[in-house]
Write an enzyme that holds these catalytic residues in place. Structure first.
Site, PDB file in Angstrom:
ATOM      1  N   HIS A 180     107.105  56.950  29.034  1.00 12.14           N
ATOM      2  CA  HIS A 180     106.616  57.848  30.098  1.00 12.14           C
ATOM      3  C   HIS A 180     107.630  58.957  30.391  1.00 12.14           C
ATOM      4  O   HIS A 180     107.648  59.512  31.496  1.00 12.14           O
ATOM      5  CB  HIS A 180     106.382  57.103  31.436  1.00 12.14           C
ATOM      6  CG  HIS A 180     105.302  56.074  31.408  1.00 12.14           C
ATOM      7  ND1 HIS A 180     105.434  54.845  32.030  1.00 12.14           N
ATOM      8  CD2 HIS A 180     104.072  56.084  30.855  1.00 12.14           C
ATOM      9  CE1 HIS A 180     104.328  54.143  31.856  1.00 12.14           C
ATOM     10  NE2 HIS A 180     103.485  54.867  31.134  1.00 12.14           N
ATOM     11  N   GLU A 384     101.559  65.524  32.234  1.00 10.06           N
ATOM     12  CA  GLU A 384     102.261  65.451  30.951  1.00 10.06           C
ATOM     13  C   GLU A 384     101.762  66.526  29.992  1.00 10.06           C
ATOM     14  O   GLU A 384     102.533  67.072  29.204  1.00 10.06           O
ATOM     15  CB  GLU A 384     102.045  64.059  30.339  1.00 10.06           C
ATOM     16  CG  GLU A 384     102.820  62.986  31.097  1.00 10.06           C
ATOM     17  CD  GLU A 384     102.175  61.608  31.018  1.00 10.06           C
ATOM     18  OE1 GLU A 384     101.061  61.442  31.572  1.00 10.06           O
ATOM     19  OE2 GLU A 384     102.766  60.707  30.423  1.00 10.06           O
TER      20      GLU A 384
END
Ligand code: ADP
Length: 400
Positions: A180, A384
Site C-alpha cells: 500500500h 493511488e
C-alpha cells in the site's frame, strides 16, 4: 497530456484516464472475470451513467483492447484517437529491493519484475500480463511502473530484517517489504498540505484500512516502518487475512491437522481475520451490524481490529520519537465513524483527541480532532491512481 492508469489483477483490469493538464479523471472502469465465464467491461465516462458490455475476454490482451475501444467509443468514449494518449502508468505490487521509485518500463525492468514473481506469486504475474499486453497492443506508447513496495524502501535495516538467520535474507531476500506504499505516500503528503505544514517536519501514522489493512510510520515524508511484511498477511487483522501471529502456530497446525503449505496459505489469506473471528463476514459493515445486535464474536473481531490499530499507533509514535498526525484512509478508514472513534479512544495520553461531531463524516477530507488536540487526526480519501498518473507524467518529463 493524457495518461491511462492500469491496475491489472489476475482476472480483472481497473483503469482510469487522466487529463494531466488539470489532474482530472475523464473515464474509469473495470474489466472483470477475465478468462472465466461471464466476463464483462463496466465503463464510466465521468458525469455519465456507467455502461456494461458483456464479451468473451479470454486474456489481458483482449481486456486491454476493450478498454481502448471503450475510451474511443463514439457515445461513451473520451478520446478521438489513441494518438492523444501520452503514456500508460501501471500499478505493480512487488518490486522487491530493485526499485525505490517509479520507473520507465523497458526489457530490464520486465526482467527485474519477473525475478520478483516468487515474492508476489498472485500479483506480479497479473501485473506483468497487463504490461506485456499493453506493449503488444500499443508498442509505441511509453509505460511506467509504480510499485506498492517502493515507498517503504526507506525503512532502516533494523525495521525490515527478520530475526531468522541472516543468510535467508541474502539467499531468498526474506525481509519486510510493506505494501500500500502508494496510498501511504499520497495520504501522508496530502495530510501535510491540509495541515499547511512541510511534510519534512511531520511524524505521521497512516492507517490504510480496507479489505487489506496496513499501518505506516511516515517521518519527514518517508516510510520508516509498516505493519505488512514479506507478504501482505501480517499486521492488523483484515477482512480475511490473519495479521500478526506467532510463527510457531504454523508448524503446530501442520502437526495437528496435517495441513500442507497450500492449505495453510488458504487459511491465513482467505479464512482468517474479521471473517474467521466473527464467522459473519469479511465486510466490516456486516460485522458492525452483527455486533450491535449482540453477536459476541462480531464484537470480538471489531475489538481485535481497533485494539490492533491502536497498538500500532502507539508503537509508531515511539518509533518516530513522537507523533504529529494520525491519518485514516481506504474503505474502513474513510467511512467507519465507529472504527475511527474506537481506535482513537484512549489515545489522549499521546495528545490525540477525536471530536465526535467532526468525526461524523464519510469519504471526504477532514480534520476530525478537537481544536486543542496536539496530535491532528485526519480523514484523507486515498487516490493511488492519481499518484500513478503523476509519477507517469514525471517520468515522461525525464525522458524528454
Ligand atoms: P480494498 O482493500 O479491497 O480496496 P476497500 O478500501 O474498498 O477495500 O475497503 C473495504 C472495506 O471498507 C470493507 O470492510 C467495508 O466494510 C469497509 N467499508 C466501506 N464502507 C463502510 C462504512 N460505511 N462503514 C464501515 N465500513 C465500511
Amino acid at each position: 497530456m493524457k495518461v491511462l492508469v492500469l491496475n491489472c489483477g489476475s482476472s480483472s483490469v481497473k483503469y482510469q484516464l487522466f487529463d494531466m493538464t488539470n489532474e482530472s479523471a475523464s473515464a474509469k472502469g473495470l474489466v472483470e472475470r477475465i478468462g472465466i465465464a461471464g466476463s464483462r467491461i463496466r465503463h464510466n465516462k465521468v458525469g455519465d451513467e456507467p455502461v456494461v458490455k458483456n464479451a468473451e475476454i479470454p486474456n489481458h490482451k483482449v481486456a486491454i483492447k476493450l478498454v481502448l475501444e471503450a475510451l474511443l467509443d463514439n457515445e461513451h468514449g473520451v478520446l478521438d484517437s489513441l494518438d492523444e494518449l501520452t503514456a500508460v502508468g501501471h500499478r505493480v505490487v512487488h518490486a522487491g529491493e530493485k526499485f525505490a521509485c517509479s520507473v520507465h518500463i523497458n526489457k530490464e525492468v520486465i526482467d527485474a519484475l519477473e525475478e520478483c514473481v516468487p515474492l508476489a506469486p498472485l500479483h506480479n504475474p497479473a501485473n506483468l500480463a497487463g504490461i506485456e499486453a499493453m506493449m503488444e497492443v500499443l508498442p509505441e506508447i511509453p509505460q511506467v511502473g509504480v510499485f506498492d513496495t517502493a515507498f517503504h524502501q526507506t525503512m532502516p535495516d533494523y525495521a525490515y530484517i527478520y530475526g531468522v538467520p541472516y543468510h535467508y535474507y541474502e539467499t531468498y531476500k526474506v525481509r519486510r517489504y510493506g505494501f500500500h506504499g502508494t496510498s501511504h505516500f499520497y495520504v501522508s503528503h496530502r495530510a501535510a498540505e491540509i495541515l499547511g505544514k512541510p511534510v519534512e517536519d511531520l511524524r505521521i501514522v497512516t492507517c490504510h484500512m480496507g479489505n487489506g489493512s496496513s499501518i505506516a510510520a511516515v517521518k519527514g515524508g518517508i516510510s520508516i516502518d509498516t505493519s505488512m511484511g514479506f507478504t501482505p498477511v501480517p499486521g492488523v487483522i483484515m477482512g480475511t487475512r490473519a495479521g500478526d501471529l506467532d510463527p510457531q502456530l504454523i508448524t503446530f497446525l501442520q502437526e495437528q491437522d496435517g495441513m500442507d503449505p497450500k492449505a495453510i496459505n488458504h487459511i491465513l489469506n482467505k479464512e482468517s481475520g474479521i471473517l474467521g473471528i466473527s464467522g459473519v463476514s469479511s465486510d466490516l459493515r456486516d460485522v458492525e451490524e452483527a455486533a450491535e445486535s449482540g453477536n459476541k464474536r462480531a464484537l470480538l473481531a471489531e475489538n481485535m481490529l481497533y485494539y490492533g490499530v491502536r497498538k500500532y499507533i502507539g508503537a509508531y509514535a515511539a518509533a518516530m520519537g513522537g507523533i504529529d498526525a494520525i491519518v485514516f484512509t481506504a474503505g474502513i478508514g474513510e467511512n467507519s465513524i465507529t472504527a475511527r472513534a474506537r481506535i482513537c479512544d484512549g489515545l489522549a495520553f499521546l495528545g490525540a483527541v477525536i471530536d465526535p461531531e467532526k468525526n461524523n463524516i464519510r469519504g471526504k477530507e477532514a480534520v476530525i480532532s478537537t481544536d486543542d488536540s496536539s496530535v491532528k487526526i485526519l480523514v484523507v480519501p486515498t487516490n493511488e491512481e492519481l499518484v500513478i498518473a503523476r509519477d507517469t507524467k514525471g517520468k515522461m518529463a525525464e525522458l524528454k
